[in-house]
Design a protein around this motif. Structure first.
Motif, PDB file in Angstrom:
ATOM      1  N   ALA A  19      -2.762  -0.080  -2.973  1.00 23.43           N
ATOM      2  CA  ALA A  19      -3.972   0.691  -2.670  1.00 23.43           C
ATOM      3  C   ALA A  19      -4.110   0.804  -1.158  1.00 23.43           C
ATOM      4  O   ALA A  19      -3.648  -0.069  -0.416  1.00 23.43           O
ATOM      5  N   PRO A  20      -4.747   1.876  -0.682  1.00 19.07           N
ATOM      6  CA  PRO A  20      -4.879   2.081   0.769  1.00 19.07           C
ATOM      7  C   PRO A  20      -5.539   0.918   1.507  1.00 19.07           C
ATOM      8  O   PRO A  20      -5.197   0.636   2.648  1.00 19.07           O
ATOM      9  N   ASN A  21      -6.439   0.206   0.868  1.00 18.49           N
ATOM     10  CA  ASN A  21      -7.155  -0.882   1.536  1.00 18.49           C
ATOM     11  C   ASN A  21      -6.494  -2.250   1.361  1.00 18.49           C
ATOM     12  O   ASN A  21      -6.969  -3.238   1.899  1.00 18.49           O
ATOM     13  N   LYS A  22      -5.403  -2.318   0.638  1.00 18.64           N
ATOM     14  CA  LYS A  22      -4.730  -3.594   0.399  1.00 18.64           C
ATOM     15  C   LYS A  22      -3.805  -3.950   1.564  1.00 18.64           C
ATOM     16  O   LYS A  22      -3.131  -3.094   2.117  1.00 18.64           O
ATOM     17  N   ILE A  23      -3.754  -5.219   1.891  1.00 18.70           N
ATOM     18  CA  ILE A  23      -2.819  -5.703   2.911  1.00 18.70           C
ATOM     19  C   ILE A  23      -1.469  -5.943   2.237  1.00 18.70           C
ATOM     20  O   ILE A  23      -1.390  -6.595   1.197  1.00 18.70           O
ATOM     21  N   GLU A  30       6.974  -1.275   4.080  1.00 19.77           N
ATOM     22  CA  GLU A  30       6.069  -0.229   3.615  1.00 19.77           C
ATOM     23  C   GLU A  30       6.708   1.138   3.836  1.00 19.77           C
ATOM     24  O   GLU A  30       7.383   1.371   4.833  1.00 19.77           O
ATOM     25  N   ARG A  37       1.191   4.976  -1.228  1.00 19.68           N
ATOM     26  CA  ARG A  37       1.555   3.892  -0.307  1.00 19.68           C
ATOM     27  C   ARG A  37       2.380   2.881  -1.089  1.00 19.68           C
ATOM     28  O   ARG A  37       1.877   2.204  -1.983  1.00 19.68           O
TER      29      ARG A  37
END
Length: 135
Positions: A19-23, A30, A37
């Motif tokens: 997800a876009p907000n996951k580290i 990546e 992503r």
């Protein structure tokens, strides 16, 4: 000398969507793919495993994937492993391999259930198996 077919995702590396907000954890590479992503990490023994196979079976190590062969080739390159395998075949290609009179080995960590994954790979290699029989 047998032809060796090695699976890639889950066998040599792990690739997944984030997800876009996951580290993304350390050690993962990546990359964008189809607007998503993605990230991949190679198993610690993947390189030495492929090198050992090439030493024992030179020119006989190919890849058989349930995924897209171009995508998997890109992942091999990201991990600097592309030179250690020959052709990359996908079970989704139109012309299955027919190896009935040839010696071959499939290295894959597919789970036994559901059996469709392994059945599809065997069919691609020219073997029609029926796991519904009890004999």
């Amino acid at each position: 000398m047998p032809k060796i077919f090695v699976d890639c995702d889950e066998t040599l590396w792990r690739t997944k969507r984030f997800a876009p907000n996951k580290i993304i954890p350390e050690g993962w590479i990546e990359f964008p793919f189809a607007g998503q992503r993605m990230a991949t990490i190679v198993r610690p023994s993947a390189r030495s495993f492929l090198e050992a196979l090439q030493l024992k079976y030179p020119g006989q190590v190919d890849v058989l994937t349930s995924g897209d062969s171009v995508f998997q080739s890109d992942i091999f390159s990201m991990h600097d492993l592309r030179h250690l395998v020959g052709d990359i075949f996908s079970i989704h290609e139109k012309n299955p391999l027919v190896l009935l009179n040839s010696a071959w080995v499939l290295v894959d960590d597919l789970p036994a259930v559901p059996v469709e994954g392994i059945i599809n790979k065997f069919r691609y290699l020219g073997i029609d198996i029926d796991f519904s029989r009890s004999d």
